[in-house]
Design an enzyme around this catalytic site. Sequence first.
Site, mmCIF file in Angstrom:
data_model
loop_
_atom_site.group_PDB
_atom_site.id
_atom_site.type_symbol
_atom_site.label_atom_id
_atom_site.label_comp_id
_atom_site.label_asym_id
_atom_site.label_seq_id
_atom_site.Cartn_x
_atom_site.Cartn_y
_atom_site.Cartn_z
ATOM 1 N N ASP A 50 35.157 -48.324 -53.827
ATOM 2 C CA ASP A 50 34.079 -48.785 -54.533
ATOM 3 C C ASP A 50 32.875 -47.915 -53.808
ATOM 4 O O ASP A 50 32.949 -47.255 -52.693
ATOM 5 C CB ASP A 50 34.035 -50.465 -53.925
ATOM 6 C CG ASP A 50 32.844 -50.993 -54.268
ATOM 7 O OD1 ASP A 50 32.088 -50.808 -55.139
ATOM 8 O OD2 ASP A 50 31.996 -51.553 -53.148
ATOM 9 N N ASP A 52 28.757 -49.285 -53.344
ATOM 10 C CA ASP A 52 27.579 -50.041 -52.550
ATOM 11 C C ASP A 52 28.597 -50.739 -51.368
ATOM 12 O O ASP A 52 29.604 -51.522 -51.478
ATOM 13 C CB ASP A 52 27.080 -50.641 -53.559
ATOM 14 C CG ASP A 52 26.038 -50.202 -54.320
ATOM 15 O OD1 ASP A 52 25.339 -49.466 -53.891
ATOM 16 O OD2 ASP A 52 26.536 -50.499 -55.465
#
Length: 499
Positions: A50, A52
């Site tokens: 991922d 953020d």
Amino acid sequence: MCWSFKQLLHCGRPLSNFKLTATIKTKVKRTTNNAMSKLCLKDYDAYGFDLDHTLAKYNLVNQIQLTYNSLIDFLVHQRGYDPEIRTDVGLHKDFICKGLFVDTEKGNIIKLSHSGKILRGSHGMRMLTQEELVSAYGPNLIWEHYEHAREAVRARAGNQEFVFWENNFNVPGILVAAQVIDYLDKKNGGPLLSYRDILWKDLQEAVEEIYRFQAFGENSGYFFPVIKESTSKYYQSSSEGVKQWLLDLKQNNKCVFLTTSSHIDFASLTASATLGEDWKSYFDIIVSNARKPGFFQDHKPFLSLDGFNEHEVVDYNSLQQHGVYSSGNHSDLEKFISKLTGADKPKVVYFGDSLCSDAFPVKTLTNWDLILVLEEMEAEGYHPHDNTHHYWEPEERDRKIVRKVNLCVDEEEEAYLLSRQWGSFFYHPEADPLHDRHMNTFWGELITKYSDIAIPSMEYIAGLPLDHQFTRFDHSVDGSTDGFSPAKPKPLLPLVLSD
């Protein structure tokens, strides 16, 4: 309202059709034996990330303040709230706590145990006494919406009975919710019979608007124009050690991929600010607008990207190494990984920060393993560079960092992550009659069930050799604490060691 920032970036509405495939046992069961295998990065064929708050680290204090101000700006300018509702976030940072629920009927903010018991609560900003909690929720203090909350957390579906925030993009909303409740009480001359319609509508629309993904390209709204103008204020650069680690992972025909729910324009800004302008070179394939958790459940096709524009549907056989795509699904991505690595059934480990959008779907809908990034680990108390830590094995104390990483502790950031007012994210002593320091909060239980190991940031794992052996959480043991690396947070240590 329980939508994640990452969902709002791609569609502006919740993935309410995400189906549940697993449940959590709430009966506390503990054992001293852990038969789980070790986790070793060298054993995997592919490594997924991922973006953020996982691979990309924010300057959290500035980001929280920006999110708070953006929400307040919307309420003041678009919903007519008194400008005096705004406050200095720094004065109330101890009130901010990830994972709290807002009871939209009663206007109360509550912290839950793994079994649905209300551990602490407030009405607006005012903390409630035990007697007030019992009066509101009954002598057993079991929240009537607990089962709905469990379903909503896993489905990421909206529910007007409550609001919750489980990631650092929207956690300032808890302070905004408390201020709105106090504002409504003052305006009404006392508590309302119900806060549901106003809280749900205004807070929902505020979050939708500030994170509306189209606003990035339009350079409109209260959030994106600010972060675009002062990028260095809101992002932390990854260390050279993390960058070298990503390259090391790709050795021996391995695959490294990025899967983010951010649209490619915002993802490019974020990745450039943290990894550098050459950020794409670290990945064998990049997937934006992944719509997590839907990416792990549905079968939407991949779309090719020309700059920031989406084009024709791409069959998984047409996926190209070093390609940048939008949408897609994990099954076709896995087929690409198999073709790239030559592994029939590739072994994949995924890194994410969201228990709802990353951990739960990965552990219930795929055969991948999950490494959870939890900044609260560091904030709640331990210092991995301190070789006197009681819970390190002797060989761990002597192990040297093999890449130059950044393990500096930001004390101001820790103050925003650690709430003495609400207590530990992982543990609540009043809910532990045996005093054996298992995880017993609502979110602590999810950590045990839906992650293999948990780390404070990518910097910690990037400094270790690829053949390092990590102890996993034991999924058969409710409240297991074995999977924290490099060490357990202080509240989970035996009393004699934590004092």
